[in-house]
Design a protein around this motif. Sequence first.
Motif, PDB file in Angstrom:
ATOM      1  N   ALA A   1      -9.943  -3.790  11.047  1.00 24.50           N
ATOM      2  CA  ALA A   1      -9.939  -3.678   9.579  1.00 24.50           C
ATOM      3  C   ALA A   1      -9.746  -2.225   9.168  1.00 24.50           C
ATOM      4  O   ALA A   1     -10.430  -1.333   9.672  1.00 24.50           O
ATOM      5  CB  ALA A   1     -11.263  -4.200   9.017  1.00 24.50           C
ATOM      6  N   LEU A   2      -8.814  -2.014   8.252  1.00 25.16           N
ATOM      7  CA  LEU A   2      -8.545  -0.665   7.734  1.00 25.16           C
ATOM      8  C   LEU A   2      -8.801  -0.664   6.230  1.00 25.16           C
ATOM      9  O   LEU A   2      -8.182  -1.427   5.482  1.00 25.16           O
ATOM     10  CB  LEU A   2      -7.085  -0.286   7.997  1.00 25.16           C
ATOM     11  N   PHE A   3      -9.714   0.195   5.778  1.00 23.88           N
ATOM     12  CA  PHE A   3      -9.950   0.396   4.351  1.00 23.88           C
ATOM     13  C   PHE A   3      -9.126   1.624   3.968  1.00 23.88           C
ATOM     14  O   PHE A   3      -9.436   2.743   4.395  1.00 23.88           O
ATOM     15  CB  PHE A   3     -11.450   0.576   4.081  1.00 23.88           C
TER      16      PHE A   3
ATOM     17  N   ILE B   1      -2.256   3.619   1.671  1.00 23.61           N
ATOM     18  CA  ILE B   1      -1.270   2.542   1.739  1.00 23.61           C
ATOM     19  C   ILE B   1      -1.787   1.307   1.016  1.00 23.61           C
ATOM     20  O   ILE B   1      -2.939   0.904   1.167  1.00 23.61           O
ATOM     21  CB  ILE B   1      -0.860   2.224   3.207  1.00 23.61           C
ATOM     22  N   TYR B   2      -0.922   0.764   0.170  1.00 21.08           N
ATOM     23  CA  TYR B   2      -1.127  -0.521  -0.492  1.00 21.08           C
ATOM     24  C   TYR B   2       0.264  -1.085  -0.703  1.00 21.08           C
ATOM     25  O   TYR B   2       1.277  -0.385  -0.501  1.00 21.08           O
ATOM     26  CB  TYR B   2      -1.925  -0.365  -1.809  1.00 21.08           C
ATOM     27  N   ASP B   3       0.335  -2.363  -1.117  1.00 24.42           N
ATOM     28  CA  ASP B   3       1.636  -3.031  -1.136  1.00 24.42           C
ATOM     29  C   ASP B   3       2.295  -2.914  -2.512  1.00 24.42           C
ATOM     30  O   ASP B   3       2.455  -3.893  -3.229  1.00 24.42           O
ATOM     31  CB  ASP B   3       1.473  -4.505  -0.732  1.00 24.42           C
ATOM     32  N   ASP B   4       2.666  -1.685  -2.865  1.00 24.37           N
ATOM     33  CA  ASP B   4       3.317  -1.416  -4.155  1.00 24.37           C
ATOM     34  C   ASP B   4       3.894  -0.008  -4.038  1.00 24.37           C
ATOM     35  O   ASP B   4       3.839   0.595  -2.961  1.00 24.37           O
ATOM     36  CB  ASP B   4       2.278  -1.506  -5.297  1.00 24.37           C
ATOM     37  N   ILE B   5       4.393   0.532  -5.144  1.00 25.68           N
ATOM     38  CA  ILE B   5       4.976   1.880  -5.105  1.00 25.68           C
ATOM     39  C   ILE B   5       3.872   2.898  -4.797  1.00 25.68           C
ATOM     40  O   ILE B   5       2.839   2.938  -5.469  1.00 25.68           O
ATOM     41  CB  ILE B   5       5.638   2.210  -6.456  1.00 25.68           C
ATOM     42  N   LEU B   6       4.096   3.705  -3.765  1.00 20.32           N
ATOM     43  CA  LEU B   6       3.095   4.695  -3.355  1.00 20.32           C
ATOM     44  C   LEU B   6       3.307   5.984  -4.156  1.00 20.32           C
ATOM     45  O   LEU B   6       4.443   6.365  -4.435  1.00 20.32           O
ATOM     46  CB  LEU B   6       3.216   4.961  -1.848  1.00 20.32           C
TER      47      LEU B   6
ATOM     48  N   HIS C   1      -5.631  -0.725  -3.964  1.00 18.97           N
ATOM     49  CA  HIS C   1      -5.085  -1.507  -5.080  1.00 18.97           C
ATOM     50  C   HIS C   1      -4.428  -2.774  -4.523  1.00 18.97           C
ATOM     51  O   HIS C   1      -3.759  -2.717  -3.494  1.00 18.97           O
ATOM     52  CB  HIS C   1      -4.029  -0.704  -5.846  1.00 18.97           C
ATOM     53  N   GLY C   2      -4.611  -3.897  -5.203  1.00 21.07           N
ATOM     54  CA  GLY C   2      -3.924  -5.128  -4.814  1.00 21.07           C
ATOM     55  C   GLY C   2      -4.613  -5.866  -3.674  1.00 21.07           C
ATOM     56  O   GLY C   2      -5.723  -5.522  -3.249  1.00 21.07           O
ATOM     57  N   ASP C   3      -3.916  -6.904  -3.190  1.00 21.65           N
ATOM     58  CA  ASP C   3      -4.492  -7.816  -2.203  1.00 21.65           C
ATOM     59  C   ASP C   3      -4.455  -7.228  -0.791  1.00 21.65           C
ATOM     60  O   ASP C   3      -3.583  -6.420  -0.477  1.00 21.65           O
ATOM     61  CB  ASP C   3      -3.690  -9.128  -2.186  1.00 21.65           C
TER      62      ASP C   3
ATOM     63  N   PHE D   1      -3.532  -7.193   3.185  1.00 21.86           N
ATOM     64  CA  PHE D   1      -2.332  -7.643   3.907  1.00 21.86           C
ATOM     65  C   PHE D   1      -2.519  -7.348   5.387  1.00 21.86           C
ATOM     66  O   PHE D   1      -3.456  -6.649   5.770  1.00 21.86           O
ATOM     67  CB  PHE D   1      -1.062  -6.996   3.332  1.00 21.86           C
ATOM     68  N   ASP D   2      -1.608  -7.904   6.207  1.00 20.98           N
ATOM     69  CA  ASP D   2      -1.836  -7.773   7.656  1.00 20.98           C
ATOM     70  C   ASP D   2      -1.126  -6.536   8.229  1.00 20.98           C
ATOM     71  O   ASP D   2      -0.379  -5.844   7.538  1.00 20.98           O
ATOM     72  CB  ASP D   2      -1.472  -9.065   8.392  1.00 20.98           C
ATOM     73  N   GLY D   3      -1.381  -6.314   9.506  1.00 28.56           N
ATOM     74  CA  GLY D   3      -0.847  -5.120  10.165  1.00 28.56           C
ATOM     75  C   GLY D   3       0.676  -5.113  10.213  1.00 28.56           C
ATOM     76  O   GLY D   3       1.302  -4.046  10.158  1.00 28.56           O
ATOM     77  N   GLY D   4       1.288  -6.311  10.303  1.00 29.82           N
ATOM     78  CA  GLY D   4       2.750  -6.386  10.310  1.00 29.82           C
ATOM     79  C   GLY D   4       3.322  -5.877   8.996  1.00 29.82           C
ATOM     80  O   GLY D   4       4.276  -5.079   8.968  1.00 29.82           O
ATOM     81  N   ARG D   5       2.726  -6.321   7.900  1.00 35.04           N
ATOM     82  CA  ARG D   5       3.180  -5.861   6.581  1.00 35.04           C
ATOM     83  C   ARG D   5       2.941  -4.350   6.435  1.00 35.04           C
ATOM     84  O   ARG D   5       3.773  -3.635   5.870  1.00 35.04           O
ATOM     85  CB  ARG D   5       2.455  -6.643   5.475  1.00 35.04           C
TER      86      ARG D   5
END
Length: 253
Positions: A188-190, A195-200, A231-233, A235-239
């Motif tokens: 688990a990475l906090f 990194i999050y799944d949107d514009i950095l 921010h946001g949901d 996601f897994d290590g692949g993403r």
Amino acid sequence: MTGLPPLPVVATWFRRAEVAPGIARIEEPHVHEFLRANIWHVRGRDRDLIVDAGLGVASLREHLPDLFAHDPILALTHAHLDHVGSAHEFSDRRMHRLSSVDAHTAASLRGPELAELLGFDAPGIPDLLIESAPIGFDPAAYAIRPAPSTSPLEDGDVIELGDRRVTVLHLPGHTPGSICLFDEASGALFSGDVIYDDILLDELQESDIDQYVASMLRLSILPVRTVYPGHGDPFDGGRMREIIADYVSARRR
Ligand SMILES: [Zn+2]
């Protein structure tokens, strides 16, 4: 500054959901998505870990008193307003030595004013970044309460919870003091805003793109299974590795 329109008042400010055994996500649904950040509550055998502290518009201690019941350690991923607002409510506050929560922390709920304070272009940012207010809250009086670190963190430091331990990774770029917290046993990475799944955001006043690229490359080789972002949901290590590859190739062009 022009006056603010009256806001609808809400009794419930936070929303909480268990997303994995012992890991809960706390959000502020009435905050505009630009500023809506996650707070993570990680339960440990001996102590709990709280990752980040929200916007500080409502009191965590008042609304979610159980967060404080198990000798919590608050770890701040970085010192932006949407992650540190309730930091002052915790007695054990840890952040990287390059992060500080004090009178200089940029804070405004007015979109254009905040964009100017943080030093970025945000065409279309709404005038007000909350859609409702908790009882008794005045958006014009919003400020971050100082919350000095009680235990400055360095890369490689370990935070012990009893049956879990997380390692501090110093990953500058978004801000100089940005950290992630990595639980090697579970993957688990906090990640805060690294990194999050949107514009950095790597073009803020205190951002550094070269450091950001180096931080991403370091992250890409870690055995991460699940990312719990700022921010946001989740996601897994692949993403995570896809986001990193896209970011690095865009910045190298
Ligand atoms: Zn940030």
